[in-house]
Design a protein around this motif. Structure first.
Motif, PDB file in Angstrom:
ATOM      1  N   ILE A  82     -27.187  36.037 -18.612  1.00  0.00           N
ATOM      2  CA  ILE A  82     -26.060  36.768 -19.203  1.00  0.00           C
ATOM      3  C   ILE A  82     -25.189  35.822 -20.024  1.00  0.00           C
ATOM      4  CG2 ILE A  82     -23.954  38.066 -18.665  1.00  0.00           C
ATOM      5  CD1 ILE A  82     -25.414  39.185 -16.208  1.00  0.00           C
ATOM      6  N   ALA A  83     -24.963  34.612 -19.488  1.00  0.00           N
ATOM      7  CA  ALA A  83     -24.157  33.621 -20.204  1.00  0.00           C
ATOM      8  C   ALA A  83     -24.838  33.202 -21.508  1.00  0.00           C
ATOM      9  CB  ALA A  83     -23.901  32.408 -19.313  1.00  0.00           C
ATOM     10  N   LYS A  86     -24.211  35.864 -24.064  1.00  0.00           N
ATOM     11  CA  LYS A  86     -22.823  35.790 -24.539  1.00  0.00           C
ATOM     12  C   LYS A  86     -22.636  34.630 -25.503  1.00  0.00           C
ATOM     13  CE  LYS A  86     -18.032  35.728 -23.000  1.00  0.00           C
ATOM     14  NZ  LYS A  86     -17.093  35.732 -21.840  1.00  0.00           N
ATOM     15  N   SER A  87     -23.274  33.505 -25.196  1.00  0.00           N
ATOM     16  CA  SER A  87     -23.184  32.348 -26.077  1.00  0.00           C
ATOM     17  C   SER A  87     -23.806  32.637 -27.432  1.00  0.00           C
ATOM     18  CB  SER A  87     -23.877  31.151 -25.416  1.00  0.00           C
ATOM     19  OG  SER A  87     -23.875  30.029 -26.273  1.00  0.00           O
ATOM     20  N   LEU A  89     -24.012  35.597 -28.845  1.00  0.00           N
ATOM     21  CA  LEU A  89     -23.155  36.537 -29.568  1.00  0.00           C
ATOM     22  C   LEU A  89     -21.947  35.851 -30.198  1.00  0.00           C
ATOM     23  CD1 LEU A  89     -23.186  39.559 -27.068  1.00  0.00           C
ATOM     24  CD2 LEU A  89     -24.234  39.495 -29.334  1.00  0.00           C
ATOM     25  N   SER A  90     -21.483  34.792 -29.585  1.00  0.00           N
ATOM     26  CA  SER A  90     -20.314  34.080 -30.111  1.00  0.00           C
ATOM     27  C   SER A  90     -20.691  32.830 -30.890  1.00  0.00           C
ATOM     28  CB  SER A  90     -19.380  33.690 -28.960  1.00  0.00           C
ATOM     29  OG  SER A  90     -20.066  32.861 -28.020  1.00  0.00           O
ATOM     30  N   VAL A 101     -16.478  41.256 -27.836  1.00  0.00           N
ATOM     31  CA  VAL A 101     -17.502  41.641 -26.865  1.00  0.00           C
ATOM     32  C   VAL A 101     -16.834  41.948 -25.538  1.00  0.00           C
ATOM     33  CG1 VAL A 101     -19.596  40.917 -25.647  1.00  0.00           C
ATOM     34  CG2 VAL A 101     -19.193  40.142 -27.996  1.00  0.00           C
ATOM     35  N   ASP A 102     -17.175  43.102 -24.946  1.00  0.00           N
ATOM     36  CA  ASP A 102     -16.688  43.476 -23.620  1.00  0.00           C
ATOM     37  C   ASP A 102     -17.854  43.520 -22.650  1.00  0.00           C
ATOM     38  OD1 ASP A 102     -13.996  43.880 -24.471  1.00  0.00           O
ATOM     39  OD2 ASP A 102     -14.590  45.811 -25.329  1.00  0.00           O
ATOM     40  N   PHE A 103     -17.622  43.004 -21.446  1.00  0.00           N
ATOM     41  CA  PHE A 103     -18.671  43.003 -20.426  1.00  0.00           C
ATOM     42  C   PHE A 103     -18.415  44.114 -19.411  1.00  0.00           C
ATOM     43  CE2 PHE A 103     -20.402  41.411 -16.332  1.00  0.00           C
ATOM     44  CZ  PHE A 103     -21.753  41.416 -16.692  1.00  0.00           C
ATOM     45  N   PHE A 135     -23.228  44.269 -22.256  1.00  0.00           N
ATOM     46  CA  PHE A 135     -22.231  43.818 -23.218  1.00  0.00           C
ATOM     47  C   PHE A 135     -22.017  44.941 -24.227  1.00  0.00           C
ATOM     48  CE2 PHE A 135     -23.315  39.160 -22.402  1.00  0.00           C
ATOM     49  CZ  PHE A 135     -22.092  38.892 -21.796  1.00  0.00           C
ATOM     50  N   VAL A 137     -20.701  45.443 -27.750  1.00  0.00           N
ATOM     51  CA  VAL A 137     -20.437  44.589 -28.899  1.00  0.00           C
ATOM     52  C   VAL A 137     -19.865  45.424 -30.044  1.00  0.00           C
ATOM     53  CG1 VAL A 137     -21.416  42.927 -30.519  1.00  0.00           C
ATOM     54  CG2 VAL A 137     -22.398  43.147 -28.220  1.00  0.00           C
TER      55      VAL A 137
END
Length: 304
Positions: A82-83, A86-87, A89-90, A101-103, A135, A137
């Motif tokens: 998951i991390a 997220k990495s 996406l950013s 982004v919301d989790f 996520f 997005v």
């Protein structure tokens, strides 16, 4: 005096063909109401597309212990996986396209599921652990969602990546189909109105054939003879057009704004300003069709 004489002839035509005039009014009213409703529906589709497409999200669903996809192997996505998403996406590749982004974890997904499917028979069978973490997005430009989908799809722990606009497209397709259906019905009804106007004008001219003959003998111009008949058709259609315009405004005020807007508060609906744009279009279409059909009918059958 000429105007008074013309209006007297129009009134005489209305009196002699009252039932036909009422038919013209009703058919024009119904057809133009459908026509106006179709225009409003197109306005509504445009507003909803602008509203929802700008808010549409790309959703990244993570694997659960019951995910059937081959890439998941019925294994829950780990915190590291998951991390990593997220990495990504950013990161420098996708970061410029992503607004935020919301989790959503298992418990949040379960809460949202219960709200959406409350009262259904299968709601009690669902537990938080079988609902995917995700996520949500938000894109800076929703039209660039494919970039995120291509980049994230296939990453470890990812079950699927979904563009929510794909879920909206069938809804808009149904609304477009309804709009085109209304246009088709309106077109058929307008054809019927044109035929009725032509028939009314021919009957009116036939009932006054002796007067018309005298008018030609004394040197009355073609325009002077035609004008009362054209005005008969235009006035009958105008009454129907005014009723249709009033119906459109009433539908928007009482049904769309008074009912739908109160029940569905998270959607932008057409308003009175939109109805006031449609109303003149309805009036113009009704009067133009009436004038053309009446003019053709009197020229063809009287040969003045």
């Amino acid at each position: 005096m000429r105007l008074g004489l013309i209006m007297k002839e129009v009134g005489e035509g209305f009196r002699r063909n009252l039932s036909m005039v009422i038919s013209v009014v009703l058919v024009t009213f119904i057809s133009l109401t459908f026509f106006g409703a179709a225009i409003l529906l197109q306005f509504q589709i445009g507003q909803m597309k602008g509203y929802w497409y700008d808010r549409a999200q790309v959703t990244v669903y993570f694997c659960t212990g019951v995910s059937p996809e081959a890439g998941c192997n019925a294994t829950e996505a780990s915190a590291d996986q998951i991390a990593a998403v997220k990495s990504e996406l950013s990161g420098t590749t996708l970061g410029p396209y992503v607004k935020h982004v919301d989790f959503e974890n298992h418990e949040q997904a379960f809460t949202n599921f219960k709200k959406q499917f409350s009262g259904t028979s299968f709601a009690s069978l669902v537990t938080p652990d079988i609902l995917s973490q995700a996520f949500r997005v938000n894109m800076k430009d929703p039209n660039q969602a494919a970039i995120v989908i291509d980049q994230i799809t296939g990453m470890p722990g990812v079950e699927q990546v979904e563009d929510q606009r794909a879920l909206l497209d069938p809804i808009f397709a149904i609304m477009n189909a309804a709009s085109y259906t209304a246009i088709g019905i309106a077109a058929l009804m307008l054809v019927a109105a044109v035929l009725l106007i032509s028939t009314t004008i021919r009957l009116s001219a036939f009932s006054r054939r002796r007067e018309l003959g005298i008018m030609r003998l004394v040197g009355a111009s073609n325009r002077f003879i035609e004008t009362p008949f054209i005005l008969e058709g235009v006035l009958a259609a105008l009454i129907g057009s005014v009723l249709a315009a009033g119906a459109i405004v009433a539908i928007v005020h009482f049904f769309v704004q008074g009912y739908l807007q109160q029940k569905i508060t998270n959607t932008a609906f057409v308003g009175i300003p939109d109805a006031l744009i449609v109303a003149p279009i309805i009036l113009a279409v009704g009067m133009l069709l009436a004038a053309l059909s009446a003019s053709v009918a009197i020229r063809r059958y009287l040969k003045v």
